[in-house]
Design an enzyme around this catalytic site. Structure first.
Site, mmCIF file in Angstrom:
data_model
loop_
_atom_site.group_PDB
_atom_site.id
_atom_site.type_symbol
_atom_site.label_atom_id
_atom_site.label_comp_id
_atom_site.label_asym_id
_atom_site.label_seq_id
_atom_site.Cartn_x
_atom_site.Cartn_y
_atom_site.Cartn_z
ATOM 1 N N SER A 127 -24.385 18.389 7.244
ATOM 2 C CA SER A 127 -23.335 17.659 6.533
ATOM 3 C C SER A 127 -23.744 17.256 5.119
ATOM 4 O O SER A 127 -22.912 17.246 4.213
ATOM 5 C CB SER A 127 -22.902 16.427 7.329
ATOM 6 O OG SER A 127 -24.002 15.602 7.623
ATOM 7 N N HIS A 173 -24.712 12.059 3.667
ATOM 8 C CA HIS A 173 -23.451 12.402 3.022
ATOM 9 C C HIS A 173 -23.467 12.004 1.550
ATOM 10 O O HIS A 173 -23.100 12.792 0.678
ATOM 11 C CB HIS A 173 -22.289 11.695 3.725
ATOM 12 C CG HIS A 173 -22.033 12.190 5.109
ATOM 13 N ND1 HIS A 173 -20.996 11.708 5.897
ATOM 14 C CD2 HIS A 173 -22.659 13.122 5.865
ATOM 15 C CE1 HIS A 173 -21.004 12.312 7.058
ATOM 16 N NE2 HIS A 173 -22.008 13.178 7.068
#
Length: 204
Positions: A127, A173
């Site tokens: 991610s 992230h």
């Protein structure tokens, strides 16, 4: 559809990264004896265990963790977004730069994870790298289209929506997204400059 056509359709780098992630998950599944959810012992070895990085010198986990996933749903969602966003970005900046975005974004996200999450934290997933790809794509299009403010707002909402759930590594992230924003701004400026030069020399 042959394998070569997949490379052509989705991009050499994007589809290669897709295959690498699948191969790693296959190994994880075999070692875990379970293809649905990966065992904690396997994640300690192949993911990013902050304690092992800091105290055992397992620095390679900062790289391997961006190819490791914890469950079948985890890798399914991430690989879907890799194919969708990675192929779009690769068609604009090329395979070498797409690979660079993936690796640098994933690495920076994992470094923030190491710095800001407790030593007993075990993290894994693509991610951070995917946020780098998304950030690059969003900001680059914003620069080219002359609407940087909207691009940053879109990037911010992308981060919020995908980082509020329990168990999500928001630091990975954020790290990936920040790298993506910087790279997207750089390449957006380059592309816009080339477009201005082409227009100035009469290529209408």
């Amino acid at each position: 559809m042959t394998l070569e056509r997949y490379f052509y359709r989705y991009g050499k780098a994007t589809f290669s990264l897709f295959l690498i992630n699948l191969a790693v998950y296959t190994v994880e599944s075999i070692l875990s004896g379970n293809p649905i959810r990966i065992s904690p012992n396997v994640l300690l070895l192949f993911g990013q265990w902050n304690y092992a990085v800091l105290h055992y010198g397992w620095w390679w986990q900062l790289f391997t963790a961006m190819f490791v996933h914890v469950s079948i749903l985890h890798i399914a969602f991430n690989m879907y977004f890799l194919i969708v966003m990675g192929s779009q970005l690769e068609h604009v900046i090329g395979p070498k730069r797409l690979t660079m975005v993936y690796l640098v974004s994933g690495l920076f996200g994992n470094i923030l994870t190491l710095l800001f999450l407790p030593p007993n934290t075990v993290s894994a997933g693509a991610s951070g790298a995917l946020f780098g790809i998304a950030g690059t794509l969003i900001v680059m299009m914003g620069v080219i289209g002359g609407n940087m403010q909207a691009a940053l707002i879109n990037a911010f909402f992308l981060f919020i929506i995908n980082s509020i759930l329990p168990g999500v590594n928001a630091y990975a992230h954020m790290g990936g997204l920040l790298v993506g924003i910087a790279i997207g701004y750089y390449y957006g400026k380059r592309i816009r400059r080339r477009m201005a030069l082409a227009y100035g020399y009469g290529y209408y």
